[in-house]
Scaffold this motif. Structure first.
Motif, PDB file in Angstrom:
ATOM      1  N   ASN A 219     -18.256 -32.641  -0.885  1.00 45.03           N
ATOM      2  CA  ASN A 219     -17.526 -33.787  -1.434  1.00 45.03           C
ATOM      3  C   ASN A 219     -16.056 -33.420  -1.592  1.00 45.03           C
ATOM      4  O   ASN A 219     -15.625 -32.995  -2.656  1.00 45.03           O
ATOM      5  N   PRO A 220     -15.270 -33.557  -0.527  1.00 46.14           N
ATOM      6  CA  PRO A 220     -13.858 -33.157  -0.583  1.00 46.14           C
ATOM      7  C   PRO A 220     -13.070 -33.920  -1.650  1.00 46.14           C
ATOM      8  O   PRO A 220     -13.353 -35.079  -1.936  1.00 46.14           O
ATOM      9  N   PHE A 221     -12.097 -33.234  -2.218  1.00 52.69           N
ATOM     10  CA  PHE A 221     -11.214 -33.855  -3.202  1.00 52.69           C
ATOM     11  C   PHE A 221      -9.870 -33.149  -3.148  1.00 52.69           C
ATOM     12  O   PHE A 221      -9.721 -32.101  -2.519  1.00 52.69           O
ATOM     13  N   SER A 222      -8.869 -33.730  -3.794  1.00 50.07           N
ATOM     14  CA  SER A 222      -7.557 -33.106  -3.878  1.00 50.07           C
ATOM     15  C   SER A 222      -7.568 -32.057  -4.972  1.00 50.07           C
ATOM     16  O   SER A 222      -8.218 -32.229  -6.004  1.00 50.07           O
ATOM     17  N   PHE A 223      -6.843 -30.985  -4.741  1.00 53.42           N
ATOM     18  CA  PHE A 223      -6.800 -29.879  -5.686  1.00 53.42           C
ATOM     19  C   PHE A 223      -5.350 -29.604  -6.039  1.00 53.42           C
ATOM     20  O   PHE A 223      -4.556 -29.205  -5.179  1.00 53.42           O
ATOM     21  N   SER A 224      -4.972 -29.821  -7.307  1.00 55.91           N
ATOM     22  CA  SER A 224      -3.603 -29.617  -7.754  1.00 55.91           C
ATOM     23  C   SER A 224      -3.540 -28.450  -8.728  1.00 55.91           C
ATOM     24  O   SER A 224      -4.332 -28.387  -9.679  1.00 55.91           O
ATOM     25  N   SER A 225      -2.605 -27.550  -8.492  1.00 59.51           N
ATOM     26  CA  SER A 225      -2.421 -26.382  -9.349  1.00 59.51           C
ATOM     27  C   SER A 225      -1.171 -26.548 -10.200  1.00 59.51           C
ATOM     28  O   SER A 225      -0.251 -27.289  -9.846  1.00 59.51           O
ATOM     29  N   GLY A 226      -1.151 -25.847 -11.314  1.00 58.27           N
ATOM     30  CA  GLY A 226       0.023 -25.857 -12.166  1.00 58.27           C
ATOM     31  C   GLY A 226       0.223 -24.506 -12.824  1.00 58.27           C
ATOM     32  O   GLY A 226      -0.748 -23.836 -13.203  1.00 58.27           O
ATOM     33  N   ALA A 227       1.480 -24.093 -12.923  1.00 60.25           N
ATOM     34  CA  ALA A 227       1.847 -22.878 -13.656  1.00 60.25           C
ATOM     35  C   ALA A 227       2.866 -23.282 -14.705  1.00 60.25           C
ATOM     36  O   ALA A 227       3.897 -23.882 -14.384  1.00 60.25           O
ATOM     37  N   LEU A 258       6.268 -25.705 -14.214  1.00 61.70           N
ATOM     38  CA  LEU A 258       6.636 -26.506 -15.376  1.00 61.70           C
ATOM     39  C   LEU A 258       7.004 -25.600 -16.541  1.00 61.70           C
ATOM     40  O   LEU A 258       6.322 -24.610 -16.818  1.00 61.70           O
ATOM     41  N   VAL A 259       8.097 -25.932 -17.228  1.00 60.80           N
ATOM     42  CA  VAL A 259       8.497 -25.238 -18.449  1.00 60.80           C
ATOM     43  C   VAL A 259       8.675 -26.268 -19.551  1.00 60.80           C
ATOM     44  O   VAL A 259       9.319 -27.305 -19.344  1.00 60.80           O
ATOM     45  N   VAL A 260       8.089 -26.001 -20.707  1.00 59.93           N
ATOM     46  CA  VAL A 260       8.306 -26.811 -21.904  1.00 59.93           C
ATOM     47  C   VAL A 260       9.034 -25.940 -22.913  1.00 59.93           C
ATOM     48  O   VAL A 260       8.614 -24.817 -23.186  1.00 59.93           O
ATOM     49  N   LYS A 261      10.137 -26.446 -23.456  1.00 55.81           N
ATOM     50  CA  LYS A 261      10.895 -25.671 -24.431  1.00 55.81           C
ATOM     51  C   LYS A 261      11.145 -26.514 -25.671  1.00 55.81           C
ATOM     52  O   LYS A 261      11.087 -27.746 -25.635  1.00 55.81           O
ATOM     53  N   GLY A 262      11.407 -25.835 -26.785  1.00 57.88           N
ATOM     54  CA  GLY A 262      11.680 -26.541 -28.027  1.00 57.88           C
ATOM     55  C   GLY A 262      12.133 -25.588 -29.113  1.00 57.88           C
ATOM     56  O   GLY A 262      11.904 -24.373 -29.026  1.00 57.88           O
ATOM     57  N   ALA A 263      12.762 -26.129 -30.119  1.00 57.52           N
ATOM     58  CA  ALA A 263      13.256 -25.331 -31.240  1.00 57.52           C
ATOM     59  C   ALA A 263      12.159 -25.126 -32.279  1.00 57.52           C
ATOM     60  O   ALA A 263      11.379 -26.040 -32.551  1.00 57.52           O
ATOM     61  N   GLN A 264      12.081 -23.924 -32.822  1.00 52.23           N
ATOM     62  CA  GLN A 264      11.178 -23.595 -33.937  1.00 52.23           C
ATOM     63  C   GLN A 264       9.734 -24.033 -33.650  1.00 52.23           C
ATOM     64  O   GLN A 264       9.060 -24.602 -34.511  1.00 52.23           O
ATOM     65  N   LEU A 265       9.272 -23.736 -32.460  1.00 47.83           N
ATOM     66  CA  LEU A 265       7.922 -24.160 -32.079  1.00 47.83           C
ATOM     67  C   LEU A 265       6.846 -23.442 -32.882  1.00 47.83           C
ATOM     68  O   LEU A 265       5.810 -24.024 -33.213  1.00 47.83           O
TER      69      LEU A 265
END
Length: 280
Positions: A219-227, A258-265
């Motif tokens: 059952n083929p499907f799309s495969f998405s990666s994330g770092a 992808l990078v998420v940044k923030g103050a006083q996390l």
């Protein structure tokens, strides 16, 4: 900042937004930068803390959990459920927080279903669960498998204190390689474990949703990666981040950096855990 799917759409863009940037890795692959900014007087912190708590223990379970212990719900959550304040507790807190934040991201941005039950099965609060960090599922037609269905596999690294940037994005890229390609398929073991947990819980619908993605040959499907790297503002280093190299990734054509940044996390993380315990 774990929020329930019903609340994610309502509040996601209020506090987490994408920044315009042309930041790229050393081979020219774009790196998207998101900024998390939650004010101290945020009116939704209690709501988010309550939703955050549900990933570890349902409110309906807590009364039975504390029966016979002499503990309050807050004491039980702090002592037996939530990662603590002594090492390695804070690093586990930051890791869980980052994974749950990216779970929200996948649900809101890609309309994926992201199971989060793994946080409730920890033997020790101060441990991280082995396997793939975040898995999301998006099905085009619930009645049948489609090549348009997508499996999202994201690896997440966190540095929420003011320490110097420690190549978290590169670490996420390297770990992501373990989840892509026929040689690795680490996520296959995670899917099997997830399926078993849902089966034991009698959640047949969720079992079937996972089952659809267990045989890409049939059952083929799309495969998405994330770092992903989730960083404090003081750890955010555009120069260091741009030295990341994803050229060896075996799903690089469908890889998001992808990078998420923030103050006083880290302060935000401790506030959420405190409210989740005190307001149980």
């Amino acid at each position: 900042m774990a929020i329930t799917p019903s609340k994610a759409d309502e509040h996601f863009n209020r506090y987490l937004f994408r920044e315009p940037t042309d930041l790229k890795d050393r081979n020219g692959r774009p790196i998207s930068i998101w900024h998390l900014e939650v004010p101290d007087d945020c009116p939704y912190l209690s709501c988010w803390a309550a939703a955050f708590r549900q990933h570890y223990r349902l409110d309906s379970e807590l009364e039975a959990q504390i029966r016979g212990t002499g503990q309050t719900k807050a004491q039980h959550l702090r002592d037996y459920v939530f990662p603590g304040l002594e090492k390695p507790g804070p690093s586990i807190r930051s890791g869980d927080f980052a994974e749950l934040l990216i779970s929200d991201y996948l649900e809101v941005v890609f309309k994926a279903w992201v199971p989060r039950e793994k946080y409730s099965i920890k033997v020790s609060p101060n441990e991280s669960i082995k396997g793939t960090d975040v898995i999301g599922f998006r099905v085009a037609d619930s009645a049948k498998a489609s090549s348009k269905d997508t499996l999202f596999i994201y690896e997440v690294k966190a540095q929420l204190t003011s320490k110097k940037y420690g190549s978290q994005l590169q670490q996420a890229i390297d770990d992501s390689i373990k989840d892509a390609g026929e040689k690795y398929m680490r996520h296959g073991k995670t899917l099997a474990a997830m399926k078993l947990r849902f089966s034991r819980a009698g959640k047949e619908g969720d079992v079937l949703r996972i089952e659809r993605f267990q045989s890409p040959t049939d059952n083929p499907f799309s495969f998405s990666s994330g770092a992903v790297a989730v960083l404090s503002d003081k750890s955010f280093d555009p120069v260091g981040i741009s030295t990341s190299d994803a050229s060896g990734h075996n799903n690089k054509e469908r890889l998001e950096l992808l990078v998420v940044k923030g103050a006083q996390l880290m302060k935000l993380v401790h506030t959420i855990y405190d409210k989740a315990a005190d307001e149980a």
